[in-house]
Design an enzyme around this catalytic site. Structure first.
Site, PDB file in Angstrom:
ATOM      1  N   GLY A 128       0.823  -1.196   0.000  1.00  0.00           N
ATOM      2  CA  GLY A 128       0.000   0.000   0.000  1.00  0.00           C
ATOM      3  C   GLY A 128       0.860   1.250   0.000  1.00  0.00           C
ATOM      4  CB  SER A 129       0.145   4.664   1.201  1.00  0.00           C
ATOM      5  OG  SER A 129      -1.061   4.725   0.485  1.00  0.00           O
TER       6      SER A 129
END
Lengths: 372, 621
Positions: free
Chosen positions: B330-331
């Protein structure tokens, strides 16, 4: 009628002779080999796999024996220089590159088979000495004597450097016997023996520490009951506890409780004595003695001088095997690592011994064919 | 030269020949006499041994039995970095049976089971062992019995021939679940272990997981042996020979029990992993995988029902998530993407100084499908720093196609995201950085631009483990130079201790990362926590120290964007990578909460608590 029967019996003998087999010798050998496998079965903790392997080796030995019996001894005489020379080189090779097994370099690995060339020397050396000397009647020329001496000393030195003292002694005595039966005069014999005694302290220095320890142990067993004297002590307990009747096949307590190291090889006699008792021992010794007598008889009757020399020397080698082994496991001699002939687990010794009986059969049967 | 013998007249020859034959025959008789004498000598000797001295030897033989006692070495102890005990040995009693001394083994086992329950797995193990041990030696039956069972058995012992109570050492882990996934556990060697290494039979326990397995050779020491002569009743008469056992080496780990406990508490009931790593040394101070399990169950040979319960637990407590769990990052991948952008001058310099305009979604030129930002109303004009601070997706979508997947995947590979870190635990798995080459090899399909776009925000095929994420973050903050993550600090032998030297690791300098770029990314990550709009600003407000980090919320499956209700197993994974102090990072953390939802709401506070404990400890010392 009686006459015909006799004729028939002669024919029968003739048949065995035709295939160059001495029936008496084969029969006794078969007996010893069979009981040997039974003893091994017990000594190996009923390891059938091991027994089958030894059976196969005995089979190979018997085949080789029959093959050797087909070969007239004149062929042995012709090829003995090449065989001896080749084997001497092999011994040198083993010393340089051999496979170390238990700290001693005795084995040569040919990929498909591993064998001990030193074992083979026990048969080949008498052949070579006989080849060298058989032409000379009672008086042996000095240069021939020297050649024979060097031929004996060289392999003995090489084998004792492996180090394998037991085999070196056996090889030396096999060569010596060939000299003896070639008619070496007593003066030489006494001279050599005296020189040998004088050299003994020198030899002591060249022994490996473990070899010295075995000799000191032998001289005073109880001094080191936990070290190398322990083996002999345990072996004696095994033998002594066997008594007259023995504890019965597969019933030996000593041998199955791990005291006897090498109980399938060098110490197999102790297992046998424990389980089969003195009666078994007497039977085995009688069989051995019968083999020796038969072989001596064959040698004595031999027409050819070469045949007589090799016949008697090979028989003596067989005797020295069994005597040294039994004397060793009962504590009469130091432990030198000599197998019990025809019974100890191991390939090279059984095959070479049977091959040497093949030579004796050849002496017996080829001579007879010439006569008839 | 061989001289041919002179031809002699026939008569001479005959005479000579018979003379020669006479000599031979005489010598043969002489030898026969010697041989006969030798046989008589042998027989006389055998007679003396077997008949005269028979009774003496038969007593000796019945008294004379040898037993080999194996002396197992004590296993090395394991300490944390402050010297707190993590694994040690406890003496207990075990029940063993000497098969040779029993009349009826099955009957005996039945008798024993009346006072101590024997379950089928115990009996199976016993019978397996029995085949490998000589009949005269004790075969272990039960390793762990209660005091009461011991008492009943001891009373009965006289009626149970062949049963012996032996002292025995078992492994004990005082911290139970807390350290389970680091230390691992030992167990009684089973049939497979014995096949692999027959020597294992002599060890009470061998390492099966974690540090116990990885350093098993160091910890186990070497077996001693005692050759004892025993009498017919099995009583030792004397020790013939003894080789004392050699104790296993003690291990001092980098793990910090206090911080580990703090991390376990911070994780609470969440399922996931928490790691704290010192970037300057590669020391792992915290390594938590939740839920844990009690390793003590393994060391004393648990019942099969207990094992079934553990292995069928839906939360998989035996699974080491920190080491083996693979999750989309993810981020948390964004700082790395940012560093790549700064290291690619042609793209960096061509950018509008105001950055990229984010309308809340992104479209690949000529494609219809929009890729949405988490903030549907958009971030407006966004620079790289703002993109990291606020975790703007559109920014990274749009640079991703300019950078290209090849450049992205080879850059991320530098940070060990596509390979194992080489940590000293068994069974580490590698994450996955996809590339077109990988996809065609693996799936035989070509790469789509849309896959590049979602790779830039750590979605799609990309996977990392918590350990890899922690290590990559450490490399990011130590400007590409670091040490392989590891647990072993010192090996303490009986006499000397040796320090463990970790493998230095340096990112290859071929990829021209400008020296100032590292600092810029670090500052952007500090802003994530302490900036006005930082995604973890909620955490920043509660801290009494400065730290940096990056949140991540990784989708498990692509859910329709407006669907609100879904089962918890489809909930997003919450990530947080962080570090402290903000300017000179000494500790890096990576937190993963499985199906935890938002990284900023769930993972960031856990990271904050762990770093707070770390800072407190640091300031105290």
């Amino acid at each position: 009628m009686p006459r015909k029967e006799h004729q028939f019996a002669l024919d029968e003998r003739h048949l065995l002779t035709q295939v160059h087999i001495d029936g008496i010798l084969l029969f006794i050998l078969g007996l010893v080999l069979t009981s040997g496998l039974m003893i091994l079965y017990s000594a190996s903790e009923q390891n059938m796999h091991l027994v089958i392997r030894q059976g196969i080796r005995a089979g190979i030995g018997l085949v080789l024996m029959i093959l050797m019996a087909q070969l007239p001894t004149t062929a042995l005489r012709r090829y003995s220089p090449a065989i001896f020379g080749g084997l001497l080189l092999t011994l040198l090779l083993v010393l340089l590159t051999g496979d170390a097994s238990k700290g001693a370099q005795r084995w040569l690995d040919l990929g498909f088979v591993r064998f001990q060339p030193s074992e083979l020397m026990k048969v080949v050396l008498p052949l070579w000495i006989a080849t060298l000397l058989h032409r000379y009647r009672a008086i042996i020329p000095f240069e021939r004597f020297m050649a024979a001496g060097i031929s004996i000393i060289a392999p003995v030195l090489l084998i004792s450097m492996q180090p394998d003292l037991g085999t070196a002694i056996l090889v030396g005595s096999a060569g010596g016997m060939a000299l003896f039966f070639s008619g070496l005069s007593w003066r030489y014999i006494i001279g050599i023996s005296a020189l040998g005694c004088a050299m003994m302290p020198l030899g002591w220095h060249h022994l490996q520490p473990y070899q010295r320890q075995r000799i000191t142990t032998f001289l005073d067993l109880e001094k080191d009951p936990l070290g190398s004297g322990y083996q002999i002590l345990q072996s004696r307990i095994a033998i002594g506890s066997g008594g007259w009747q023995g504890k019965g096949w597969l019933q030996g307590t000593q041998s199955h409780l791990d005291f006897l190291p090498e109980r399938t090889t060098d110490f197999i006699f102790s297992v046998m004595a424990e389980e089969w008792g003195l009666q078994g021992v007497l039977a085995l010794l009688s069989a051995y003695f019968a083999i020796i007598l038969r072989c001596f008889y064959i040698s004595m009757k031999a027409e050819d001088r070469f045949d007589r020399i090799i016949g008697a020397s090979l028989t003596f080698t067989f005797f020295s095997y069994l005597f040294i082994n039994i004397a060793m496991v009962t504590g009469m001699l130091p432990v030198v690592g000599v197998p019990l002939p025809l019974i100890s687990y191991g390939g090279t010794s059984i095959v070479t011994i049977l091959a040497s009986f093949g030579i004796l059969m050849s002496i017996q049967t080829h001579k007879q064919r010439k006569l008839f | 030269m061989i001289k041919a013998p002179k031809r002699q007249p026939l008569r001479d020859a005959f005479l000579d020949r018979s003379h020669d034959r006479k000599i031979f025959t005489l010598r043969l008789f002489l030898l026969t006499a010697i041989i006969l004498a030798s046989f008589i000598m042998l027989i006389a000797h055998m007679y003396r041994l077997q008949i005269t001295d028979h009774s003496q030897y038969i007593t000796k033989s019945s008294r004379n039995r040898i037993r080999i006692n194996i002396l197992p070495p004590p296993r090395g102890l394991i300490y944390d970095r402050k010297g707190k005990l993590l694994a040690h040995n406890q003496a207990t009693i075990r029940i063993s049976i000497i098969p040779e001394d029993t009349d009826n083994l099955n009957q005996l086992l039945e008798k024993i089971s009346s006072s101590v329950p024997l379950d089928s797995s115990v009996l199976k193990r016993f019978h397996e062992r029995r085949k490998m041990i000589r009949g005269s030696e004790p075969v272990p039956l039960l390793y762990h019995i209660t005091d009461q069972q011991l008492a009943t058995l001891s009373v009965d012992l006289a009626n149970l021939p062949g049963v012996v109570l032996e002292s025995h050492i078992i492994r004990h882990y005082p911290n139970k679940e807390t350290m389970a996934h680091v230390i691992g556990y030992v167990s009684i060697p089973d049939a497979t272990d014995l096949r692999q290494e027959p020597e294992n039979l002599h060890y009470g326990s061998i390492g099966k997981q974690g540090i116990e397995k990885y350093y098993d050779k160091l910890l186990k020491g070497s077996v001693g042996m005692q050759q004892v002569e025993v009498d017919a009743h099995g009583r030792p008469v004397r020790v013939l020979q003894e080789t004392p056992p050699e104790a296993g080496a003690d291990l001092h780990l980098t793990i910090d029990l206090d911080l580990q406990e703090a991390a376990v508490n911070a994780m609470g009931d969440y399922t996931g992993a928490a790691i704290l790593l010192e970037p300057d040394s590669g020391n792992l101070l915290v390594f938590v995988s939740q839920p844990g399990f009690d390793p003590n169950l393994f060391s004393s040979g648990m019942k099969s029902s207990q094992y079934r319960k553990l292995s069928s637990d839906p939360l998989h407590p035996l699974f080491n998530r920190a080491l083996k769990g693979r999750y989309p990052p993810g981020s948390i991948i964004k700082p790395f993407m940012g560093l790549l952008l700064l290291s690619t001058p042609e793209i960096r310099e061509a950018m509008n100084p105001r950055g990229i305009y984010c309308p809340g979604h992104y479209r690949i030129p000529n494609y219809k499908r929009p890729y949405y930002d988490w903030k549907r109303q958009g971030h407006g004009w966004t620079t790289l720093n703002k993109a990291i601070e606020e975790s703007c997706d559109v920014f990274f979508y749009s640079i991703s196609l300019k950078l290209g997947i090849e450049r992205i995947s080879s850059f991320l590979n530098l940070f060990y995201l596509n390979q194992k870190t080489g940590v000293d635990l068994p069974g580490e798995v590698s994450g996955l950085i996809p590339s077109p080459e990988w996809k065609s090899r693996r799936m035989n399909k070509s790469w789509f631009p849309g896959e590049t776009v979602i790779t830039a925000i750590g979605q799609g095929y990309m996977l990392t483990t918590p350990l890899q994420s922690a290590f990559a973050t450490a490399l990011l903050l130590s400007k590409g130079k670091g040490y392989q993550p590891h647990f072993l600090a010192k090996v303490g032998g009986a006499r000397k201790t040796t320090s463990h030297h970790a493998l230095p690791i340096q990112i290859s300098s071929e990829n021209k990362i400008p020296p100032w770029a590292w600092g810029q990314i670090q500052q952007a990550m500090v802003n994530v926590v302490h900036g006005k709009h930082g995604t973890a600003r909620g955490l920043g407000k509660e801290l009494d120290f400065m730290m940096g980090g990056k949140t991540g919320t990784a989708q498990v499956v692509a859910l329709p964007q407006d669907e609100v209700k879904h089962p918890p197993t489809l909930e997003d994974h919450a990530w947080f990578i962080g570090f402290a102090p903000a300017q000179q990072p000494e500790a890096v953390v990576a937190i993963l909460v499985e199906h935890g939802g938002s990284g900023s709401k769930v993972a960031a506070p856990i990271a904050g608590k762990i770093l707070q404990a770390y800072m407190k400890q640091k300031n105290a010392s």
